[in-house]
Design an enzyme around this catalytic site. Structure first.
Site, mmCIF file in Angstrom:
data_model
loop_
_atom_site.group_PDB
_atom_site.id
_atom_site.type_symbol
_atom_site.label_atom_id
_atom_site.label_comp_id
_atom_site.label_asym_id
_atom_site.label_seq_id
_atom_site.Cartn_x
_atom_site.Cartn_y
_atom_site.Cartn_z
ATOM 1 N N GLY A 68 109.459 -13.424 35.420
ATOM 2 C CA GLY A 68 108.780 -13.490 37.025
ATOM 3 C C GLY A 68 108.201 -14.556 37.586
ATOM 4 N N GLN A 112 103.885 -20.146 43.366
ATOM 5 C CA GLN A 112 104.045 -21.288 42.632
ATOM 6 C C GLN A 112 105.851 -22.362 43.830
ATOM 7 O OE1 GLN A 112 105.241 -18.272 39.088
ATOM 8 N NE2 GLN A 112 105.446 -20.046 38.272
ATOM 9 N N CYS A 140 106.004 -20.138 31.010
ATOM 10 C CA CYS A 140 105.878 -20.505 33.172
ATOM 11 C C CYS A 140 106.719 -21.647 32.890
ATOM 12 C CB CYS A 140 104.112 -21.209 33.046
ATOM 13 S SG CYS A 140 103.615 -20.479 34.875
ATOM 14 N N LEU A 141 107.603 -21.075 34.510
ATOM 15 C CA LEU A 141 108.326 -22.019 35.575
ATOM 16 C C LEU A 141 107.673 -22.970 35.334
ATOM 17 C CD1 LEU A 141 110.274 -19.376 36.972
ATOM 18 C CD2 LEU A 141 110.672 -20.763 34.892
ATOM 19 N N HIS A 160 100.066 -12.161 33.871
ATOM 20 C CA HIS A 160 100.209 -13.997 33.957
ATOM 21 C C HIS A 160 100.237 -14.055 35.529
ATOM 22 C CE1 HIS A 160 102.400 -17.407 33.070
ATOM 23 N NE2 HIS A 160 103.038 -17.508 34.259
ATOM 24 N N GLU A 161 101.462 -12.996 36.064
ATOM 25 C CA GLU A 161 101.443 -13.985 37.647
ATOM 26 C C GLU A 161 100.300 -13.368 38.870
ATOM 27 O OE1 GLU A 161 103.942 -14.905 38.629
ATOM 28 O OE2 GLU A 161 105.124 -14.438 35.892
ATOM 29 N N HIS A 206 98.677 -16.389 38.862
ATOM 30 C CA HIS A 206 98.769 -17.295 40.054
ATOM 31 C C HIS A 206 98.021 -17.171 40.906
ATOM 32 C CE1 HIS A 206 101.540 -19.810 37.488
ATOM 33 N NE2 HIS A 206 102.901 -18.671 36.832
HETATM 34 ZN ZN LIG Z 1 103.494 -18.383 35.104
#
Ligand SMILES: [Zn+2]
Length: 167
Positions: free
Chosen positions: A45, A50, A91-92, A133-134, A137
């Site tokens: 995701g 991000q 998480c990226l 989670h997204e 962000h």
């Molecule tokens: Zn993330």
């Protein structure tokens, strides 16, 4: 085009995303870039935040063989069942760290697709966790915010050290 992914503790990750007024070709190009960036980084995701674009757009692919790209524009989540479940998250933007986070386990997602058409789906398990989670962000929040200050600071220091080395 693959975009650069911001990494914690970059303050730009704290920016609140704005709703998308109209789904234009520029937005679709952005979505394609987000998917390409997510697949390249082997994530499941990615939120526009991000890659330093502060619009309410999320991409996701939870399939084994990475053939089911999902797009959520201006997403909203309704809680259907308040029970919480803990799942290990990564998480990226926080590469290399995985920690348990509690999330609502059953929700409804309302959003627009890449053609600007409204849709809604029910989400459980990984999809429910991932959308929460997204969406965090888009609100300038990261999963490390749910951890103890001790754990969070340890992660921050390790990543800062790595960023200094690669700078
Ligand atoms: Zn993330």
């Amino acid at each position: 085009m693959i975009r650069e992914i911001l990494e914690y503790p970059d303050p730009r990750l704290r920016t609140i995303a704005k709703p998308v007024d109209e789904v234009t070709d520029d937005i679709r190009t952005l979505i394609d870039d987000m998917l390409e960036t997510m697949y390249d980084a082997q994530g499941i995701g990615l939120a526009a935040t991000q890659i330093n674009v502060h619009k309410q757009i999320i991409v996701m692919d939870l399939s084994e063989d990475k053939t089911e790209p999902r797009v959520f524009i201006n997403p909203e989540v309704d809680v259907l069942d308040g029970d919480a479940q803990a799942m290990q998250e990564g998480c990226l933007s926080v590469p290399g760290f995985y920690e348990d986070v509690e999330r609502i386990e059953h929700c409804r997602i309302r959003a627009m697709d890449r053609n600007g058409a409204a849709f809604e789906i029910e989400a459980r398990d990984l999809l429910a966790v991932c959308i929460q989670h997204e969406m965090d962000h888009l609100n300038g929040k990261l999963f490390v915010d749910y951890l103890s200050a001790l754990k969070r600071n340890r992660i921050r220091k390790k990543l800062e050290k790595l960023h200094k080395k690669s700078a």
